[in-house]
Design a protein around this motif. Structure first.
Motif, mmCIF file in Angstrom:
data_model
loop_
_atom_site.group_PDB
_atom_site.id
_atom_site.type_symbol
_atom_site.label_atom_id
_atom_site.label_comp_id
_atom_site.label_asym_id
_atom_site.label_seq_id
_atom_site.Cartn_x
_atom_site.Cartn_y
_atom_site.Cartn_z
ATOM 1 N N UNK A 84 0.840 -1.326 0.161
ATOM 2 C CA UNK A 84 -0.080 -0.204 0.097
ATOM 3 C C UNK A 84 0.645 1.168 -0.073
ATOM 4 N N UNK A 85 0.477 2.218 -0.933
ATOM 5 C CA UNK A 85 1.244 3.325 -0.732
ATOM 6 C C UNK A 85 0.814 4.348 0.385
ATOM 7 N N UNK A 86 1.723 5.035 0.717
ATOM 8 C CA UNK A 86 1.682 5.840 1.908
ATOM 9 C C UNK A 86 0.969 7.461 1.272
ATOM 10 N N UNK A 87 1.538 7.678 0.183
ATOM 11 C CA UNK A 87 1.609 9.093 -0.384
ATOM 12 C C UNK A 87 1.025 9.020 -1.837
ATOM 13 N N UNK A 88 0.464 9.910 -2.355
ATOM 14 C CA UNK A 88 -0.022 10.089 -3.680
ATOM 15 C C UNK A 88 0.559 11.385 -4.343
ATOM 16 N N UNK A 89 1.526 11.455 -4.792
ATOM 17 C CA UNK A 89 2.006 12.912 -5.083
ATOM 18 C C UNK A 89 1.004 13.447 -6.116
ATOM 19 N N UNK A 90 0.354 12.969 -6.999
ATOM 20 C CA UNK A 90 -0.501 13.438 -8.132
ATOM 21 C C UNK A 90 -1.493 14.360 -7.445
ATOM 22 N N UNK A 91 -1.741 14.054 -6.171
ATOM 23 C CA UNK A 91 -2.844 14.980 -5.533
ATOM 24 C C UNK A 91 -2.074 16.291 -5.295
ATOM 25 N N UNK A 92 -0.937 16.526 -5.184
ATOM 26 C CA UNK A 92 -0.336 17.786 -4.894
ATOM 27 C C UNK A 92 0.636 18.254 -6.011
ATOM 28 N N UNK A 93 0.994 17.575 -7.211
ATOM 29 C CA UNK A 93 1.731 18.086 -8.210
ATOM 30 C C UNK A 93 1.059 17.614 -9.451
ATOM 31 N N UNK A 94 1.335 18.708 -10.468
ATOM 32 C CA UNK A 94 0.481 18.616 -11.794
ATOM 33 C C UNK A 94 1.151 17.387 -12.469
ATOM 34 N N UNK A 95 0.268 16.681 -13.404
ATOM 35 C CA UNK A 95 0.657 15.377 -14.045
ATOM 36 C C UNK A 95 0.489 15.366 -15.435
ATOM 37 N N UNK A 96 1.434 14.558 -16.169
ATOM 38 C CA UNK A 96 1.081 14.574 -17.489
ATOM 39 C C UNK A 96 1.363 12.998 -17.695
ATOM 40 N N UNK A 97 0.471 12.493 -18.875
ATOM 41 C CA UNK A 97 0.524 11.049 -19.016
ATOM 42 C C UNK A 97 0.905 10.792 -20.629
ATOM 43 N N UNK A 98 1.713 9.906 -20.987
ATOM 44 C CA UNK A 98 1.864 9.488 -22.386
ATOM 45 C C UNK A 98 1.629 7.910 -22.318
ATOM 46 N N UNK A 99 0.458 7.751 -23.147
ATOM 47 C CA UNK A 99 -0.172 6.352 -23.252
ATOM 48 C C UNK A 99 0.029 5.756 -24.570
ATOM 49 N N UNK A 100 0.663 4.491 -24.549
ATOM 50 C CA UNK A 100 0.734 3.695 -25.495
ATOM 51 C C UNK A 100 -0.344 3.026 -26.029
ATOM 52 N N UNK A 101 -0.866 3.289 -27.285
ATOM 53 C CA UNK A 101 -2.259 2.759 -27.634
ATOM 54 C C UNK A 101 -2.210 1.215 -28.079
ATOM 55 N N UNK A 102 -0.794 0.650 -28.220
ATOM 56 C CA UNK A 102 -0.773 -0.653 -28.594
ATOM 57 C C UNK A 102 -0.095 -1.424 -27.511
ATOM 58 N N UNK A 103 -0.195 -0.939 -26.253
ATOM 59 C CA UNK A 103 0.426 -1.543 -25.044
ATOM 60 C C UNK A 103 -0.462 -2.786 -24.641
ATOM 61 N N UNK A 104 0.452 -4.021 -24.369
ATOM 62 C CA UNK A 104 -0.058 -5.270 -24.155
ATOM 63 C C UNK A 104 0.144 -5.787 -22.636
ATOM 64 N N UNK A 105 0.719 -4.642 -21.937
ATOM 65 C CA UNK A 105 1.103 -5.007 -20.598
ATOM 66 C C UNK A 105 -0.350 -4.467 -19.638
#
Length: 238
Positions: free
Chosen positions: A169-190
């Motif tokens: 279990x995580x103790x912290x979620x930094x995305x709640x206090x930091x701006x976030x960006x995401x790069x998503x692979x559209x053919x991701x098989x994982x």
């Protein structure tokens, strides 16, 4: 009467890259080259992949060395690591590269709940609890858009992960206090594509989609470097 001038945010010129499971920091080489060419100070974490705490500690060691605000980037399992480590005071923003992003109190394994299975991404777990991607499934499940020779090398140089890390279990979620960006692979098989989109939307990330496998850190280095550069410039202009 003098009008006060608003102070500009400090330029963000530091980047720390965090790899995921079954890989190591060398996979970031093209991203590293493209960012250093643009004047960024780039450091690459070598995760031991022995536990979440160990990977966060490895990340914090490099964050401690930064001389100013830093973009923290994570691929796959590295997303969990930056989510926990990203509360570090030098972290200005987060970039998730087809990456996990649990909330505080959640585990990485919970991120998969309710989403489709990934039959091409097959793991073999040893008696010691460490997992590899099944060798004859590696290219198909992890890196179908690289050459056969490169996929063979990647499959033979895998870094196994302690599978218990996914149940921590995580103790912290930094995305709640930091701006976030995401790069998503559209053919991701994982990951199921809907899972990747859901995770990015939940954290309020600005999303870029690229046609790529889970190994997008290799095959889409330009788009990833552009996203990091854009994040840094956005933070500096605020």
């Amino acid at each position: 009467m003098l009008t006060p001038i608003a102070a500009k945010a400090e330029p963000v010129k530091n980047v720390v890259l965090v790899h995921g499971a079954f890989a190591d920091g060398a996979g970031w080489r093209d991203v590293y080259d493209k960012l250093t060419e643009r004047g960024y100070n780039v450091k690459i974490v070598q995760n031991p992949l022995t536990s979440l705490d160990d990977d966060v500690a490895a990340t914090n060691r490099l964050l401690d060395l930064q001389n100013g605000p830093t973009i923290l980037v994570g691929h796959s399992w590295g997303g969990t690591v930056i989510t926990e480590a990203g509360i570090h005071p030098k972290v200005a923003g987060l970039v998730y590269v087809s990456a996990l992003s649990p909330d505080a109190g959640e585990t990485s394994a919970q991120q998969y709940d309710g989403f489709a299975p990934t039959p091409d991404f097959v793991l073999e777990v040893g008696k010691d609890g460490f997992g590899f991607i099944k060798r004859d499934k590696f290219k198909q499940g992890f890196a179908h858009d690289v050459s056969d020779a490169q996929a063979a090398f990647m499959g033979d140089s895998q870094v196994p992960i302690n599978m218990s890390s996914f149940s921590t279990k995580l103790k912290n979620a930094a995305w709640r206090s930091r701006p976030s960006w995401a790069v998503i692979a559209t053919e991701d098989k994982a990951f199921d594509q809907a899972m990747l989109v859901h995770m990015a939307e939940r954290i309020g990330a600005k999303v870029t989609k690229v046609s790529a496998s889970h190994a997008l850190f290799l095959t889409r280095a330009t788009e990833i470097a552009d996203t990091i550069d854009g994040a840094a410039k956005s933070l500096a202009s605020n």
